[in-house]
Design a protein around this motif. Sequence first.
Motif, PDB file in Angstrom:
ATOM      1  N   VAL A 242      35.159  40.481  49.481  1.00 38.98           N
ATOM      2  CA  VAL A 242      35.645  42.007  49.475  1.00 38.98           C
ATOM      3  C   VAL A 242      36.506  42.189  50.812  1.00 38.98           C
ATOM      4  O   VAL A 242      36.120  41.674  52.014  1.00 38.98           O
ATOM      5  CB  VAL A 242      34.573  43.230  49.574  1.00 38.98           C
ATOM      6  CG1 VAL A 242      35.184  44.364  49.447  1.00 38.98           C
ATOM      7  CG2 VAL A 242      33.539  42.839  48.356  1.00 38.98           C
ATOM      8  N   MET A 243      37.700  42.638  50.540  1.00 36.93           N
ATOM      9  CA  MET A 243      38.696  43.026  51.802  1.00 36.93           C
ATOM     10  C   MET A 243      38.861  44.207  51.826  1.00 36.93           C
ATOM     11  O   MET A 243      38.799  45.123  50.856  1.00 36.93           O
ATOM     12  CB  MET A 243      40.078  42.342  51.615  1.00 36.93           C
ATOM     13  CG  MET A 243      39.909  40.704  51.498  1.00 36.93           C
ATOM     14  SD  MET A 243      41.517  40.058  51.437  1.00 36.93           S
ATOM     15  CE  MET A 243      42.055  40.166  53.144  1.00 36.93           C
ATOM     16  N   VAL A 244      38.855  44.996  52.927  1.00 41.17           N
ATOM     17  CA  VAL A 244      38.903  46.366  53.258  1.00 41.17           C
ATOM     18  C   VAL A 244      39.950  46.860  54.309  1.00 41.17           C
ATOM     19  O   VAL A 244      40.147  46.153  55.209  1.00 41.17           O
ATOM     20  CB  VAL A 244      37.584  46.859  53.699  1.00 41.17           C
ATOM     21  CG1 VAL A 244      36.384  46.774  52.511  1.00 41.17           C
ATOM     22  CG2 VAL A 244      36.932  45.992  54.798  1.00 41.17           C
ATOM     23  N   THR A 245      40.004  48.144  54.174  1.00 42.63           N
ATOM     24  CA  THR A 245      40.443  48.989  55.221  1.00 42.63           C
ATOM     25  C   THR A 245      39.876  50.322  55.193  1.00 42.63           C
ATOM     26  O   THR A 245      38.829  50.215  54.405  1.00 42.63           O
ATOM     27  CB  THR A 245      41.998  49.357  54.964  1.00 42.63           C
ATOM     28  OG1 THR A 245      42.282  50.132  53.961  1.00 42.63           O
ATOM     29  CG2 THR A 245      43.074  48.145  55.130  1.00 42.63           C
ATOM     30  N   HIS A 246      40.234  51.076  56.147  1.00 44.16           N
ATOM     31  CA  HIS A 246      39.507  52.572  55.669  1.00 44.16           C
ATOM     32  C   HIS A 246      39.775  53.332  54.444  1.00 44.16           C
ATOM     33  O   HIS A 246      38.851  54.186  54.100  1.00 44.16           O
ATOM     34  CB  HIS A 246      39.856  53.269  56.991  1.00 44.16           C
ATOM     35  CG  HIS A 246      39.083  53.119  58.258  1.00 44.16           C
ATOM     36  ND1 HIS A 246      39.581  52.129  59.151  1.00 44.16           N
ATOM     37  CD2 HIS A 246      37.734  53.300  58.771  1.00 44.16           C
ATOM     38  CE1 HIS A 246      39.006  51.751  60.159  1.00 44.16           C
ATOM     39  NE2 HIS A 246      37.812  52.588  60.106  1.00 44.16           N
ATOM     40  N   GLU A 247      40.798  52.758  53.865  1.00 42.95           N
ATOM     41  CA  GLU A 247      41.478  53.664  52.797  1.00 42.95           C
ATOM     42  C   GLU A 247      41.487  52.443  51.327  1.00 42.95           C
ATOM     43  O   GLU A 247      41.596  53.191  50.215  1.00 42.95           O
ATOM     44  CB  GLU A 247      43.005  53.897  52.863  1.00 42.95           C
ATOM     45  CG  GLU A 247      42.977  55.160  53.825  1.00 42.95           C
ATOM     46  CD  GLU A 247      43.190  54.624  55.513  1.00 42.95           C
ATOM     47  OE1 GLU A 247      43.649  53.389  55.498  1.00 42.95           O
ATOM     48  OE2 GLU A 247      42.619  55.368  56.140  1.00 42.95           O
ATOM     49  N   SER A 248      41.239  51.330  51.658  1.00 32.21           N
ATOM     50  CA  SER A 248      41.344  50.477  50.456  1.00 32.21           C
ATOM     51  C   SER A 248      40.143  49.478  50.365  1.00 32.21           C
ATOM     52  O   SER A 248      39.822  48.979  51.500  1.00 32.21           O
ATOM     53  CB  SER A 248      42.650  49.678  50.547  1.00 32.21           C
ATOM     54  OG  SER A 248      42.746  48.742  49.530  1.00 32.21           O
ATOM     55  N   THR A 249      39.940  48.806  49.319  1.00 30.16           N
ATOM     56  CA  THR A 249      38.911  48.129  49.011  1.00 30.16           C
ATOM     57  C   THR A 249      39.372  47.125  47.640  1.00 30.16           C
ATOM     58  O   THR A 249      39.964  47.695  46.727  1.00 30.16           O
ATOM     59  CB  THR A 249      37.533  48.628  48.536  1.00 30.16           C
ATOM     60  OG1 THR A 249      37.037  49.519  49.258  1.00 30.16           O
ATOM     61  CG2 THR A 249      36.358  47.341  48.198  1.00 30.16           C
ATOM     62  N   GLN A 250      39.395  45.661  48.038  1.00 34.60           N
ATOM     63  CA  GLN A 250      39.895  44.898  47.322  1.00 34.60           C
ATOM     64  C   GLN A 250      38.966  43.646  46.822  1.00 34.60           C
ATOM     65  O   GLN A 250      38.256  43.119  47.821  1.00 34.60           O
ATOM     66  CB  GLN A 250      41.267  44.200  47.636  1.00 34.60           C
ATOM     67  CG  GLN A 250      42.322  45.123  47.990  1.00 34.60           C
ATOM     68  CD  GLN A 250      42.982  45.830  46.384  1.00 34.60           C
ATOM     69  OE1 GLN A 250      43.139  44.744  45.704  1.00 34.60           O
ATOM     70  NE2 GLN A 250      42.954  47.049  46.517  1.00 34.60           N
ATOM     71  N   VAL A 251      38.416  43.508  45.524  1.00 35.86           N
ATOM     72  CA  VAL A 251      37.516  42.419  45.454  1.00 35.86           C
ATOM     73  C   VAL A 251      38.509  41.311  45.035  1.00 35.86           C
ATOM     74  O   VAL A 251      38.979  41.082  43.974  1.00 35.86           O
ATOM     75  CB  VAL A 251      36.673  42.968  44.147  1.00 35.86           C
ATOM     76  CG1 VAL A 251      35.575  41.874  43.703  1.00 35.86           C
ATOM     77  CG2 VAL A 251      35.882  43.949  44.684  1.00 35.86           C
ATOM     78  N   ILE A 252      37.864  39.902  45.653  1.00 35.00           N
ATOM     79  CA  ILE A 252      38.618  38.819  45.525  1.00 35.00           C
ATOM     80  C   ILE A 252      37.761  37.739  45.060  1.00 35.00           C
ATOM     81  O   ILE A 252      36.256  37.743  44.994  1.00 35.00           O
ATOM     82  CB  ILE A 252      39.288  38.369  46.650  1.00 35.00           C
ATOM     83  CG1 ILE A 252      38.572  38.229  47.933  1.00 35.00           C
ATOM     84  CG2 ILE A 252      40.654  39.301  46.766  1.00 35.00           C
ATOM     85  CD1 ILE A 252      39.174  37.662  48.921  1.00 35.00           C
ATOM     86  N   ASP A 253      38.272  36.518  44.703  1.00 34.79           N
ATOM     87  CA  ASP A 253      37.380  35.134  44.642  1.00 34.79           C
ATOM     88  C   ASP A 253      36.335  35.468  43.388  1.00 34.79           C
ATOM     89  O   ASP A 253      35.239  34.733  43.722  1.00 34.79           O
ATOM     90  CB  ASP A 253      36.656  34.844  45.816  1.00 34.79           C
ATOM     91  CG  ASP A 253      37.633  34.614  46.848  1.00 34.79           C
ATOM     92  OD1 ASP A 253      38.907  34.632  46.587  1.00 34.79           O
ATOM     93  OD2 ASP A 253      37.324  34.487  48.023  1.00 34.79           O
ATOM     94  N   PRO A 254      36.632  35.505  42.166  1.00 33.32           N
ATOM     95  CA  PRO A 254      35.654  35.514  41.104  1.00 33.32           C
ATOM     96  C   PRO A 254      35.721  34.286  40.371  1.00 33.32           C
ATOM     97  O   PRO A 254      35.338  34.171  39.102  1.00 33.32           O
ATOM     98  CB  PRO A 254      35.935  36.742  40.098  1.00 33.32           C
ATOM     99  CG  PRO A 254      37.555  36.728  40.350  1.00 33.32           C
ATOM    100  CD  PRO A 254      37.861  36.375  41.691  1.00 33.32           C
ATOM    101  N   GLU A 255      35.523  33.198  40.920  1.00 33.21           N
ATOM    102  CA  GLU A 255      35.632  31.895  40.264  1.00 33.21           C
ATOM    103  C   GLU A 255      34.446  31.552  39.869  1.00 33.21           C
ATOM    104  O   GLU A 255      34.196  30.712  38.953  1.00 33.21           O
ATOM    105  CB  GLU A 255      36.006  30.894  41.267  1.00 33.21           C
ATOM    106  CG  GLU A 255      35.080  30.605  42.569  1.00 33.21           C
ATOM    107  CD  GLU A 255      35.699  29.595  43.568  1.00 33.21           C
ATOM    108  OE1 GLU A 255      36.465  28.737  43.260  1.00 33.21           O
ATOM    109  OE2 GLU A 255      35.673  30.106  44.821  1.00 33.21           O
ATOM    110  N   PHE A 256      33.358  32.138  40.147  1.00 33.02           N
ATOM    111  CA  PHE A 256      31.984  31.900  39.782  1.00 33.02           C
ATOM    112  C   PHE A 256      31.611  32.857  38.376  1.00 33.02           C
ATOM    113  O   PHE A 256      30.762  32.708  37.641  1.00 33.02           O
ATOM    114  CB  PHE A 256      30.560  32.366  40.377  1.00 33.02           C
ATOM    115  CG  PHE A 256      30.615  31.059  41.660  1.00 33.02           C
ATOM    116  CD1 PHE A 256      29.363  30.301  41.514  1.00 33.02           C
ATOM    117  CD2 PHE A 256      31.517  31.121  42.653  1.00 33.02           C
ATOM    118  CE1 PHE A 256      29.483  29.417  42.615  1.00 33.02           C
ATOM    119  CE2 PHE A 256      31.353  30.114  43.716  1.00 33.02           C
ATOM    120  CZ  PHE A 256      30.248  29.231  43.760  1.00 33.02           C
ATOM    121  N   ALA A 257      32.677  33.699  37.796  1.00 37.07           N
ATOM    122  CA  ALA A 257      32.662  34.623  36.830  1.00 37.07           C
ATOM    123  C   ALA A 257      31.861  33.957  35.366  1.00 37.07           C
ATOM    124  O   ALA A 257      32.304  32.982  35.112  1.00 37.07           O
ATOM    125  CB  ALA A 257      33.820  35.263  36.525  1.00 37.07           C
TER     126      ALA A 257
END
Length: 415
Positions: A242-257
């Motif tokens: 998960v990558m974040v700022t105070h206003e944003s959240t991004q979910v990455i790296d779902p290779e185990f999906a």
Amino acid sequence: MTTEGFRVLNEKSLIEYIKATPSLASKLGNEVDNLKIIEVGDGYLNFVYIVISPSASIVIKQAVLYVRLIGEAWPLTKERSYFESTALKRQHELSPKYVPEVYHFDRTMSVIAMRYIEPPHIILRKGLIAGVEYPLLAEHMAEFLANTLFYTSLLYLTTTQHKSAVVEFCANVELCRLTEQVVFSDPYKVSEYNRWTSPYLDSDAEAIRNDKVLKLEVAELKSKFCERTQALIHSDLHAGSVMVTHESTQVIDPEFAFYGPMGFDVGAFIGNLFLAYFAQDGHADQGNDRKAYKAWIIDTITDTWNLFYKKFISLWDIHKEGPGEAYLHEIYNDAELWELVKQKYMIDLFHDSLGFAAAKMIRRIVGVAHVEDFESITEAVKRADCERRALDFAKNLMKKRRSFNTITDVISTAL
């Protein structure tokens, strides 16, 4: 799986690859003569590069034929990149605010190109170690989890649609087996890959290997992970994904999906927040005792579950007469019965989430891959003390998860 045409890229050969791939060159404004390449992978599995041109930036990720953390002694299929790109595309469709867009996928080369998540975004784990509060984190993660889990389940899909989706991901066998090994097996036996803060946790690691009740519980969780195709899950949703700022959240790296139990994703995220909570005392100093930050983490755990519950139930109510075949409206149209169905479903999901959270915590302390939250505590005695408290909490959580009815009940055992 074929390796014909595959080669591992480095900074130099990646530039040539981009020049030969029009879709990538165009994303960089066709300004490919003075590219800057920065390798930013965490070193566990893959190579990850930020590619910067004068007018744009993208991220390129390549899966190699082994576990990068261990080396070629632990081979791994490069096909995991196919499942990652497919999952990213699907999750971006379902939750576009929280998942980066995929620009390009090359199955032969196991290369994914995607949106560059620009600064000031940082990996969530880094922020948790630094003591940064993210006021929208719980709201964003609850929405991501609700959207991606509900819309890929039989609560929304027909059985035909669901089975077709399950088939698409069921070949992600090696990554599933890796999870089965490092989460549900290795920590509970002697394994060459296990490690812990020795000698301080030697007796704690041995106690886990000798705990019969714990082994029975983890066997049940492993069975659910292997057998239950409930929804499309990220399956590696830790604080490094998960990558974040105070206003944003991004979910990455779902290779185990793959299609698995919903609680594995919910539990992974909550479990990682608990790891961050127990690590805080190791990062405290005279200027900051971290007590206020520990309270924020606890609030975030509470809000994540409660908001997820609310959003998930809301989606279910909206689509109760939709195509989903798990609970046909013609059968469950009685108001009282409908409420009982939701209550039963969600309490089961809650207990699953707690069990998986515990399993993820235990494996990060006595298994192969640890977390920086603890590893960055330089004083071994202090680190071991933090880890021991996390272990004790996790063991209790796994064994007694069915006795908890609310997230507040769980929190009370961690304080």
